[in-house]
Design a protein around this motif. Structure first.
Motif, PDB file in Angstrom:
ATOM      1  N   LEU A   1       0.827  -1.217   0.000  1.00 26.18           N
ATOM      2  CA  LEU A   1       0.000   0.000   0.000  1.00 26.18           C
ATOM      3  C   LEU A   1       0.858   1.263   0.000  1.00 26.18           C
ATOM      4  CD1 LEU A   1      -2.764  -0.854   2.660  1.00 26.18           C
ATOM      5  CD2 LEU A   1      -2.973  -0.903   0.164  1.00 26.18           C
ATOM      6  N   TYR A   2       2.080   1.147   0.572  1.00 19.39           N
ATOM      7  CA  TYR A   2       2.924   2.329   0.756  1.00 19.39           C
ATOM      8  C   TYR A   2       4.348   2.064   0.250  1.00 19.39           C
ATOM      9  CZ  TYR A   2      -0.876   3.253   4.040  1.00 19.39           C
ATOM     10  OH  TYR A   2      -2.111   3.432   4.599  1.00 19.39           O
ATOM     11  N   ARG A   3       4.985   3.114  -0.234  1.00 17.21           N
ATOM     12  CA  ARG A   3       6.345   3.001  -0.756  1.00 17.21           C
ATOM     13  C   ARG A   3       7.277   2.392   0.297  1.00 17.21           C
ATOM     14  NH1 ARG A   3      11.341   5.819  -1.215  1.00 17.21           N
ATOM     15  NH2 ARG A   3      10.746   7.115   0.565  1.00 17.21           N
ATOM     16  N   GLY A   4       8.055   1.413  -0.101  1.00 12.43           N
ATOM     17  CA  GLY A   4       9.043   0.813   0.804  1.00 12.43           C
ATOM     18  C   GLY A   4       8.454  -0.179   1.789  1.00 12.43           C
ATOM     19  N   ASN A   5       7.177  -0.510   1.673  1.00 10.46           N
ATOM     20  CA  ASN A   5       6.525  -1.439   2.604  1.00 10.46           C
ATOM     21  C   ASN A   5       5.745  -2.480   1.809  1.00 10.46           C
ATOM     22  OD1 ASN A   5       6.866  -0.352   5.581  1.00 10.46           O
ATOM     23  ND2 ASN A   5       6.651   1.421   4.211  1.00 10.46           N
ATOM     24  N   ASP A   6       6.498  -3.438   1.247  1.00 15.83           N
ATOM     25  CA  ASP A   6       5.872  -4.400   0.338  1.00 15.83           C
ATOM     26  C   ASP A   6       5.298  -5.623   1.039  1.00 15.83           C
ATOM     27  OD1 ASP A   6       6.520  -2.719  -1.706  1.00 15.83           O
ATOM     28  OD2 ASP A   6       8.454  -3.693  -2.095  1.00 15.83           O
ATOM     29  N   GLU A   7       5.753  -5.879   2.273  1.00 13.22           N
ATOM     30  CA  GLU A   7       5.297  -7.088   2.982  1.00 13.22           C
ATOM     31  C   GLU A   7       4.128  -6.768   3.912  1.00 13.22           C
ATOM     32  OE1 GLU A   7       6.769  -9.923   2.270  1.00 13.22           O
ATOM     33  OE2 GLU A   7       8.212  -8.881   0.963  1.00 13.22           O
ATOM     34  N   ASP A   8       3.285  -7.794   4.145  1.00 16.93           N
ATOM     35  CA  ASP A   8       2.235  -7.658   5.158  1.00 16.93           C
ATOM     36  C   ASP A   8       2.886  -7.418   6.516  1.00 16.93           C
ATOM     37  OD1 ASP A   8       0.548  -8.342   3.129  1.00 16.93           O
ATOM     38  OD2 ASP A   8      -0.177 -10.206   4.042  1.00 16.93           O
ATOM     39  N   VAL A   9       2.239  -6.622   7.357  1.00 14.46           N
ATOM     40  CA  VAL A   9       2.768  -6.360   8.697  1.00 14.46           C
ATOM     41  C   VAL A   9       1.708  -6.759   9.732  1.00 14.46           C
ATOM     42  CG1 VAL A   9       3.514  -4.543  10.290  1.00 14.46           C
ATOM     43  CG2 VAL A   9       4.299  -4.519   7.917  1.00 14.46           C
ATOM     44  N   GLU A  10       2.110  -7.629  10.677  1.00 10.52           N
ATOM     45  CA  GLU A  10       1.178  -8.089  11.718  1.00 10.52           C
ATOM     46  C   GLU A  10       1.078  -7.067  12.831  1.00 10.52           C
ATOM     47  OE1 GLU A  10       2.201 -11.854  13.331  1.00 10.52           O
ATOM     48  OE2 GLU A  10       2.069 -12.874  11.399  1.00 10.52           O
ATOM     49  N   THR A  11      -0.140  -6.774  13.240  1.00  9.79           N
ATOM     50  CA  THR A  11      -0.349  -5.864  14.360  1.00  9.79           C
ATOM     51  C   THR A  11      -1.674  -6.227  15.022  1.00  9.79           C
ATOM     52  OG1 THR A  11      -0.500  -3.522  15.007  1.00  9.79           O
ATOM     53  CG2 THR A  11      -1.261  -4.075  12.800  1.00  9.79           C
ATOM     54  N   PHE A  12      -2.240  -5.336  15.796  1.00 13.93           N
ATOM     55  CA  PHE A  12      -3.572  -5.584  16.349  1.00 13.93           C
ATOM     56  C   PHE A  12      -4.397  -4.332  16.144  1.00 13.93           C
ATOM     57  CE2 PHE A  12      -4.162  -3.304  20.443  1.00 13.93           C
ATOM     58  CZ  PHE A  12      -2.923  -2.704  20.551  1.00 13.93           C
ATOM     59  N   GLY A  13      -5.705  -4.464  16.292  1.00 13.25           N
ATOM     60  CA  GLY A  13      -6.490  -3.282  15.993  1.00 13.25           C
ATOM     61  C   GLY A  13      -7.907  -3.319  16.524  1.00 13.25           C
ATOM     62  N   VAL A  14      -8.645  -2.320  16.077  1.00 15.42           N
ATOM     63  CA  VAL A  14     -10.024  -2.088  16.504  1.00 15.42           C
ATOM     64  C   VAL A  14     -10.849  -1.812  15.254  1.00 15.42           C
ATOM     65  CG1 VAL A  14      -9.357  -1.156  18.760  1.00 15.42           C
ATOM     66  CG2 VAL A  14      -9.543   0.393  16.812  1.00 15.42           C
ATOM     67  N   ALA A  15     -12.098  -1.410  15.464  1.00 15.70           N
ATOM     68  CA  ALA A  15     -12.915  -0.948  14.339  1.00 15.70           C
ATOM     69  C   ALA A  15     -13.306   0.493  14.601  1.00 15.70           C
ATOM     70  CB  ALA A  15     -14.160  -1.804  14.226  1.00 15.70           C
ATOM     71  N   ALA A  16     -13.457   1.254  13.533  1.00 15.50           N
ATOM     72  CA  ALA A  16     -14.037   2.593  13.663  1.00 15.50           C
ATOM     73  C   ALA A  16     -15.541   2.409  13.819  1.00 15.50           C
ATOM     74  CB  ALA A  16     -13.741   3.408  12.412  1.00 15.50           C
ATOM     75  N   THR A  17     -16.157   3.183  14.697  1.00 17.63           N
ATOM     76  CA  THR A  17     -17.615   3.096  14.853  1.00 17.63           C
ATOM     77  C   THR A  17     -18.206   4.493  14.819  1.00 17.63           C
ATOM     78  OG1 THR A  17     -17.663   3.303  17.289  1.00 17.63           O
ATOM     79  CG2 THR A  17     -17.308   1.084  16.384  1.00 17.63           C
ATOM     80  N   PHE A  18     -19.497   4.541  14.487  1.00 10.53           N
ATOM     81  CA  PHE A  18     -20.195   5.814  14.428  1.00 10.53           C
ATOM     82  C   PHE A  18     -21.144   5.852  15.624  1.00 10.53           C
ATOM     83  CE2 PHE A  18     -23.328   8.647  12.075  1.00 10.53           C
ATOM     84  CZ  PHE A  18     -22.521   9.766  12.162  1.00 10.53           C
ATOM     85  N   VAL A  19     -21.064   6.911  16.421  1.00 12.75           N
ATOM     86  CA  VAL A  19     -21.830   6.942  17.674  1.00 12.75           C
ATOM     87  C   VAL A  19     -22.586   8.256  17.842  1.00 12.75           C
ATOM     88  CG1 VAL A  19     -20.262   5.353  18.876  1.00 12.75           C
ATOM     89  CG2 VAL A  19     -19.827   7.819  19.004  1.00 12.75           C
ATOM     90  N   THR A  20     -23.529   8.217  18.788  1.00 14.20           N
ATOM     91  CA  THR A  20     -24.299   9.423  19.111  1.00 14.20           C
ATOM     92  C   THR A  20     -24.767   9.297  20.561  1.00 14.20           C
ATOM     93  OG1 THR A  20     -26.119  10.850  18.376  1.00 14.20           O
ATOM     94  CG2 THR A  20     -26.500   8.479  18.228  1.00 14.20           C
TER      95      THR A  20
END
Ligand code: GLU
Length: 326
Positions: free
Chosen positions: A245-264
Motif C-alpha cells: 500500500l505504501y512506498r518501501g513497505n511491500d510485505e504484510d505487517v502483523e499488528t492488532f487493531g479495533v474498528a471505527a464506529t459511528f456513535v451518538t
C-alpha cells in the motif's frame, strides 16, 4: 479529560461557524443542523464524516444540514457528544466500550447515554518508524523520539494500553511528543521524531505522506505483550496491514487493531438519526466508493459487530425495516 476535547483550531472555527449559522435568527423553522466529530484531515474519520454529510445533505424531503469538522479524534468526539457540542461522531470500538462502561480513560464515569449507530472500517494500530532510526521492533521504541498522539485521539488512548502492558511511561522515550494526527507525517519527515503511532484505516493520506517523503517502515506489533492485550480485552483483535500500500513497505505487517464506529447520544432526535442512517444505507454503493477503506463493508455486519453501546432507536428502526436486526 474534558480540557483536551477540542484540540484543533479547525474544529473550533468550524463550530463557531456552525453555531452562527444555526442561530435561530438565521435558520428556517424546520431546519436541523447536525455536527459530526471526525479526526485529522489526513485520516479516514474525516472522510467518514464528510461522506455521511454529503449523503445527508442530498436527502430529498429533509431539512437536515450536516457538517463534519476536523477534531482531535475518538475521545474528543465522545466528550464533544457528551457536552452537547457534537451530535454524532466517529470513535474507535475500544474507546466506545471504555466510555460506555466507564473503564480505561473513562474510569468511574460510564457514559450511559452513549449510543451506537454502526461500525465502519477496521483500524490497525500502525507504528511507522524512520528507516534510519534503528527501530525494527516495538521494544526498540525505548529511548527514541516517539509521537504518542494528542490527548483526545484514539491512538493516544490505545498507545497508553500498550505502554501499560510494557510497563512503560512517557519517560521510557527520549521524547514523547503529542502532535495531532495531521502533523505527524511532517514531524517524521523533518526528523523531529523517530516514530509515529496512528490507529487508522488503510490506505490513508498520513502514512502515504510520510512514506513518500522519507524512507519509513511499518513495524510489527505481535509480541507476547500484544498477544496478552488481545487475549485480555474483547475489543482488540489481531490484524494485518497489507503489503504494497505504501512506498518501501511491500510485505504484510502483523499488528492488532479495533474498528471505527459511528456513535451518538440517546438524546439525539430519533428522526434525525433515522434519516442519517437511511442516507448512508439507501446510497451504500455510493458511500463505499468514497474511500478505499470502505470497500469491503457489509451492512448486516456493520450494524451487529464491534458495538458495545446499545443501538440508537432511530438507527434500530431503519435496521429492523431492512430485516438486519430482530
Ligand atoms: N482512530 C483515530 C482516533 O480515534 C482517528 C483515525 C482517523 O482519523 O481515521 O483518533
Amino acid at each position: 479529560m474534558k480540557r483536551h476535547v477540542f484540540s484543533t483550531t479547525a474544529f473550533s472555527g468550524a463550530l463557531l461557524a456552525a453555531a452562527a449559522f444555526a442561530s435561530p435568527a438565521m435558520a428556517q423553522d424546520d431546519e436541523q443542523f447536525i455536527t459530526i466529530g471526525t479526526g485529522g484531515q489526513t485520516g479516514v474519520y474525516y472522510v467518514v464524516g464528510q461522506s455521511i454529510c454529503r449523503l445527508v445533505n442530498r436527502l430529498e424531503d429533509s431539512d437536515i444540514k450536516c457538517n463534519a469538522p476536523s477534531t482531535g479524534g475518538s475521545v474528543a468526539n465522545i466528550n464533544g457528544i457528551k457536552s452537547g457540542e457534537l451530535d454524532m461522531g466517529v470513535a474507535q470500538s475500544d474507546v466506545q466500550y471504555q466510555a460506555y462502561n466507564g473503564t480505561g480513560n473513562f474510569e468511574g464515569e460510564p457514559y450511559e447515554e452513549l449510543r451506537a449507530v454502526f461500525r465502519v472500517h477496521g483500524e490497525p494500530l500502525t507504528l511507522l518508524a524512520r528507516a534510519d532510526s534503528g527501530i525494527e521492533t516495538l521494544d526498540d521504541l525505548e529511548g527514541k523520539r516517539v509521537n504518542i498522539g494528542n490527548p483526545g485521539s484514539g491512538q493516544r488512548n490505545t498507545m497508553e494500553v500498550v505502554m501499560d502492558a510494557k510497563g512503560w511511561t512517557e519517560d521510557t522515550f527520549s521524547l514523547a511528543s503529542q502532535l495531532d494526527a495531521a502533523e505527524q507525517a511532517a514531524a517524521l519527515a523533518d526528523n523531529n521524531v523517530d516514530a509515529m503511532v496512528y490507529v487508522v484505516g488503510h490506505p490513508n493520506g498520513s502514512i502515504q505522506e510520510a512514506t513518500t517523503t522519507v524512507d519509513a517502515r511499518l513495524i510489527p506489533l505481535n509480541d507476547e505483550d500484544i498477544q496478552g492485550i488481545v487475549d485480555e480485552y474483547p475489543y482488540y483483535s489481531a490484524s494485518v496491514i497489507p503489503g504494497g500500500l505504501y512506498r518501501g513497505n511491500d510485505e504484510d505487517v502483523e499488528t492488532f487493531g479495533v474498528a471505527a464506529t459511528f456513535v451518538t447520544t440517546a438524546e439525539a432526535d430519533e428522526e434525525v438519526i433515522y434519516q442519517t442512517v437511511k442516507a448512508v444505507f439507501d446510497n451504500f454503493d455510493r458511500f463505499k466508493r468514497l474511500h478505499p477503506a470502505f470497500e469491503n463493508l457489509v451492512p448486516e455486519e456493520m450494524v451487529t459487530q464491534g458495538l458495545s453501546a446499545p443501538l440508537h432507536d432511530g438507527a434500530a428502526r431503519y435496521y429492523r425495516e431492512q430485516g438486519w436486526i430482530e
